[in-house]
Design a protein around this motif. Structure first.
Motif, PDB file in Angstrom:
ATOM      1  N   LEU A 199     -13.176 -72.543 -55.491  1.00  0.00           N
ATOM      2  CA  LEU A 199     -13.488 -71.180 -56.140  1.00  0.00           C
ATOM      3  C   LEU A 199     -12.420 -70.671 -57.255  1.00  0.00           C
ATOM      4  CD1 LEU A 199     -14.362 -69.129 -53.014  1.00  0.00           C
ATOM      5  CD2 LEU A 199     -16.034 -70.212 -54.740  1.00  0.00           C
ATOM      6  N   PRO A 200     -13.130 -70.079 -58.444  1.00  0.00           N
ATOM      7  CA  PRO A 200     -12.376 -69.539 -59.443  1.00  0.00           C
ATOM      8  C   PRO A 200     -11.745 -68.268 -58.868  1.00  0.00           C
ATOM      9  CG  PRO A 200     -14.523 -69.303 -60.021  1.00  0.00           C
ATOM     10  CD  PRO A 200     -14.513 -70.228 -58.695  1.00  0.00           C
ATOM     11  N   PRO A 201     -10.597 -67.594 -59.509  1.00  0.00           N
ATOM     12  CA  PRO A 201     -10.335 -66.181 -59.126  1.00  0.00           C
ATOM     13  C   PRO A 201     -11.481 -65.347 -59.421  1.00  0.00           C
ATOM     14  CG  PRO A 201      -8.501 -67.313 -60.268  1.00  0.00           C
ATOM     15  CD  PRO A 201      -9.627 -68.202 -60.460  1.00  0.00           C
ATOM     16  N   SER A 202     -11.574 -64.103 -58.419  1.00  0.00           N
ATOM     17  CA  SER A 202     -12.938 -63.361 -58.638  1.00  0.00           C
ATOM     18  C   SER A 202     -12.160 -61.950 -59.252  1.00  0.00           C
ATOM     19  CB  SER A 202     -13.407 -63.211 -57.205  1.00  0.00           C
ATOM     20  OG  SER A 202     -12.488 -62.422 -56.419  1.00  0.00           O
ATOM     21  N   PRO A 203     -12.938 -61.035 -59.734  1.00  0.00           N
ATOM     22  CA  PRO A 203     -12.787 -59.811 -59.945  1.00  0.00           C
ATOM     23  C   PRO A 203     -11.898 -59.030 -58.851  1.00  0.00           C
ATOM     24  CG  PRO A 203     -14.691 -60.372 -60.760  1.00  0.00           C
ATOM     25  CD  PRO A 203     -14.441 -61.658 -59.904  1.00  0.00           C
ATOM     26  N   LEU A 204     -12.564 -59.010 -57.767  1.00  0.00           N
ATOM     27  CA  LEU A 204     -11.935 -58.288 -56.770  1.00  0.00           C
ATOM     28  C   LEU A 204     -10.557 -58.799 -56.455  1.00  0.00           C
ATOM     29  CD1 LEU A 204     -14.856 -57.557 -54.052  1.00  0.00           C
ATOM     30  CD2 LEU A 204     -13.543 -55.879 -55.771  1.00  0.00           C
ATOM     31  N   GLU A 205     -10.226 -60.067 -56.230  1.00  0.00           N
ATOM     32  CA  GLU A 205      -8.789 -60.568 -56.078  1.00  0.00           C
ATOM     33  C   GLU A 205      -7.958 -60.230 -57.463  1.00  0.00           C
ATOM     34  OE1 GLU A 205      -6.943 -65.047 -56.054  1.00  0.00           O
ATOM     35  OE2 GLU A 205      -9.120 -64.647 -56.577  1.00  0.00           O
ATOM     36  N   LYS A 206      -8.420 -60.395 -58.643  1.00  0.00           N
ATOM     37  CA  LYS A 206      -7.613 -60.051 -59.602  1.00  0.00           C
ATOM     38  C   LYS A 206      -7.223 -58.480 -59.441  1.00  0.00           C
ATOM     39  CE  LYS A 206      -9.519 -63.384 -62.823  1.00  0.00           C
ATOM     40  NZ  LYS A 206     -10.214 -63.544 -63.993  1.00  0.00           N
ATOM     41  N   ALA A 207      -8.407 -57.594 -59.211  1.00  0.00           N
ATOM     42  CA  ALA A 207      -7.888 -56.232 -59.052  1.00  0.00           C
ATOM     43  C   ALA A 207      -6.730 -55.838 -57.827  1.00  0.00           C
ATOM     44  CB  ALA A 207      -9.112 -55.450 -58.714  1.00  0.00           C
ATOM     45  N   GLU A 208      -6.868 -56.393 -56.823  1.00  0.00           N
ATOM     46  CA  GLU A 208      -6.020 -56.291 -55.668  1.00  0.00           C
ATOM     47  C   GLU A 208      -4.662 -57.084 -55.432  1.00  0.00           C
ATOM     48  OE1 GLU A 208      -6.294 -53.803 -53.077  1.00  0.00           O
ATOM     49  OE2 GLU A 208      -8.421 -53.210 -52.879  1.00  0.00           O
ATOM     50  N   SER A 209      -5.046 -58.356 -56.277  1.00  0.00           N
ATOM     51  CA  SER A 209      -3.877 -59.406 -56.135  1.00  0.00           C
ATOM     52  C   SER A 209      -3.759 -59.760 -54.690  1.00  0.00           C
ATOM     53  CB  SER A 209      -2.486 -58.967 -56.336  1.00  0.00           C
ATOM     54  OG  SER A 209      -1.564 -60.137 -56.596  1.00  0.00           O
ATOM     55  N   LEU A 210      -5.200 -59.953 -53.925  1.00  0.00           N
ATOM     56  CA  LEU A 210      -5.324 -60.349 -52.631  1.00  0.00           C
ATOM     57  C   LEU A 210      -6.470 -61.740 -52.799  1.00  0.00           C
ATOM     58  CD1 LEU A 210      -5.702 -57.069 -50.798  1.00  0.00           C
ATOM     59  CD2 LEU A 210      -3.616 -58.670 -50.816  1.00  0.00           C
ATOM     60  N   GLU A 211      -5.995 -62.839 -52.375  1.00  0.00           N
ATOM     61  CA  GLU A 211      -6.833 -64.256 -52.528  1.00  0.00           C
ATOM     62  C   GLU A 211      -7.915 -64.139 -51.481  1.00  0.00           C
ATOM     63  OE1 GLU A 211      -6.419 -68.966 -51.765  1.00  0.00           O
ATOM     64  OE2 GLU A 211      -4.845 -67.432 -50.936  1.00  0.00           O
ATOM     65  N   GLN A 212      -7.821 -63.344 -50.418  1.00  0.00           N
ATOM     66  CA  GLN A 212      -9.113 -63.620 -49.541  1.00  0.00           C
ATOM     67  C   GLN A 212     -10.234 -62.856 -50.173  1.00  0.00           C
ATOM     68  OE1 GLN A 212      -5.836 -61.879 -49.087  1.00  0.00           O
ATOM     69  NE2 GLN A 212      -5.755 -60.602 -47.670  1.00  0.00           N
ATOM     70  N   LEU A 213      -9.926 -61.938 -51.020  1.00  0.00           N
ATOM     71  CA  LEU A 213     -11.106 -61.177 -51.555  1.00  0.00           C
ATOM     72  C   LEU A 213     -12.059 -62.074 -52.391  1.00  0.00           C
ATOM     73  CD1 LEU A 213      -9.470 -57.614 -52.717  1.00  0.00           C
ATOM     74  CD2 LEU A 213     -10.934 -58.311 -50.633  1.00  0.00           C
ATOM     75  N   ARG A 214     -11.344 -63.253 -52.802  1.00  0.00           N
ATOM     76  CA  ARG A 214     -12.304 -64.473 -53.581  1.00  0.00           C
ATOM     77  C   ARG A 214     -13.128 -64.892 -52.345  1.00  0.00           C
ATOM     78  NH1 ARG A 214      -9.067 -69.435 -55.980  1.00  0.00           N
ATOM     79  NH2 ARG A 214      -7.428 -67.593 -56.217  1.00  0.00           N
ATOM     80  N   TRP A 215     -12.764 -65.105 -51.475  1.00  0.00           N
ATOM     81  CA  TRP A 215     -13.715 -65.609 -50.434  1.00  0.00           C
ATOM     82  C   TRP A 215     -14.764 -64.608 -49.954  1.00  0.00           C
ATOM     83  CZ3 TRP A 215      -8.714 -66.471 -46.940  1.00  0.00           C
ATOM     84  CH2 TRP A 215      -7.826 -67.409 -47.526  1.00  0.00           C
ATOM     85  N   LEU A 216     -14.460 -63.560 -49.658  1.00  0.00           N
ATOM     86  CA  LEU A 216     -15.676 -62.424 -49.333  1.00  0.00           C
ATOM     87  C   LEU A 216     -16.553 -62.305 -50.491  1.00  0.00           C
ATOM     88  CD1 LEU A 216     -13.362 -59.542 -47.424  1.00  0.00           C
ATOM     89  CD2 LEU A 216     -14.995 -61.413 -46.568  1.00  0.00           C
ATOM     90  N   GLU A 217     -15.799 -62.195 -51.817  1.00  0.00           N
ATOM     91  CA  GLU A 217     -16.953 -61.984 -52.790  1.00  0.00           C
ATOM     92  C   GLU A 217     -17.655 -63.002 -53.075  1.00  0.00           C
ATOM     93  OE1 GLU A 217     -16.316 -60.260 -57.394  1.00  0.00           O
ATOM     94  OE2 GLU A 217     -14.402 -60.466 -56.122  1.00  0.00           O
ATOM     95  N   ALA A 218     -17.435 -64.184 -52.683  1.00  0.00           N
ATOM     96  CA  ALA A 218     -18.172 -65.603 -52.763  1.00  0.00           C
ATOM     97  C   ALA A 218     -19.066 -65.706 -51.458  1.00  0.00           C
ATOM     98  CB  ALA A 218     -17.259 -66.840 -53.111  1.00  0.00           C
ATOM     99  N   GLY A 219     -19.071 -65.109 -50.496  1.00  0.00           N
ATOM    100  CA  GLY A 219     -19.851 -64.753 -49.286  1.00  0.00           C
ATOM    101  C   GLY A 219     -19.283 -65.696 -48.056  1.00  0.00           C
TER     102      GLY A 219
END
Length: 254
Positions: free
Chosen positions: A204-224
């Motif tokens: 997965l590429p870095p996601s907007p939420l991940e970049k905003a909070e600097s939290l990798e796990q948000l990338r996974w949640l954002e991807a479903g």
């Protein structure tokens, strides 16, 4: 779970910005990575434990105390990505065909309790995609500290969101008292991934939420992807800078 492998992988990067060579820092006469290895191998649920590193010096140190080390690429952006490469190496080396979960064990927590690892693996039933842990927030200091990540959960114990800010916002209540009016949860960063899910999230590429909070796990949640969260009483002291060495020189007595 029967017929499932639980593989502990300890990512250990040499080039920490705040603490270069951190895995090799001596604590009570042993390299920190050795403490993590020894604690992890006491977990009853793990079928294999390996250190995944980007540096030959760490490989040599791990092999010197009898541990298993895997040399991985230097360009991994996260420990999750390093875990995936290490798992692939182990899978090829040991001809692993059994379904597996990979437990990502922090390489800077020298006195992690083996029971914490076993506690997390108890919920890995083959359906769970990703699992992690949390503990209760018991002070305003922790709740409002952006270095302490908070979690909002569903009633089924899955993560809704992770944030450096307190979630939820309590309207009409003094923020200093929020923790006494609502059951807030703090993230404890031990992860387990089903191997097929680990492969998917590593692409997965870095996601907007991940970049905003600097939290990798948000990338996974954002991807479903779904993250199950279980509570724990075990909190390991991490080493983030040389000054933290003194704090962990004596292991906890619990």
């Amino acid at each position: 779970m029967a017929d499932t492998l639980f593989i502990g992988i300890i990512p250990a990067r040499y080039g920490s910005t705040r603490f270069p060579g951190k895995p090799l820092a001596l604590i009570n006469g042993k390299p920190m990575i050795q403490h993590v290895w020894e604690q992890s191998t006491q977990a009853k649920s793990l079928t294999h434990v390996a250190v995944a590193t980007d540096d030959q010096r760490i490989v040599d140190a791990v092999q010197a105390f009898g541990g298993k080390a895997l040399l991985t690429r230097t360009d991994h952006a996260t420990g999750t990505d390093r875990c995936w490469e290490a798992y692939q190496q182990l899978q090829a080396e040991l001809s692993l065909t059994t379904p597996a979960y990979v437990v990502n064990i922090q390489g800077d927590e020298p006195f992690i309790d083996p029971n914490q690892i076993d506690e997390l693996t108890t919920i890995l039933d083959g359906v769970v995609e990703i699992a992690t842990q949390c503990t209760d927030v018991d002070s305003a200091e922790v709740l409002h500290n952006p270095d302490e990540v908070k979690i909002a959960l569903t009633t089924q114990g899955e993560a809704l969101y992770f944030s450096r800010q307190p979630i939820p916002f309590l309207r009409g209540v003094d923020p200093a008292d929020w923790h006494t009016h609502y059951p807030y949860f703090r993230h404890v960063g031990l992860y387990a991934y089903r191997a097929d899910i680990l492969e998917q999230i590593s692409h997965l590429p870095p996601s907007p939420l991940e970049k905003a909070e600097s939290l990798e796990q948000l990338r996974w949640l954002e991807a479903g992807f779904r993250i199950n969260v279980t509570s724990t009483k075990y909190i390991a002291q991490s080493v983030d800078s040389p000054s933290d060495i003194e704090k962990v020189e004596q292991p906890p007595t619990n």
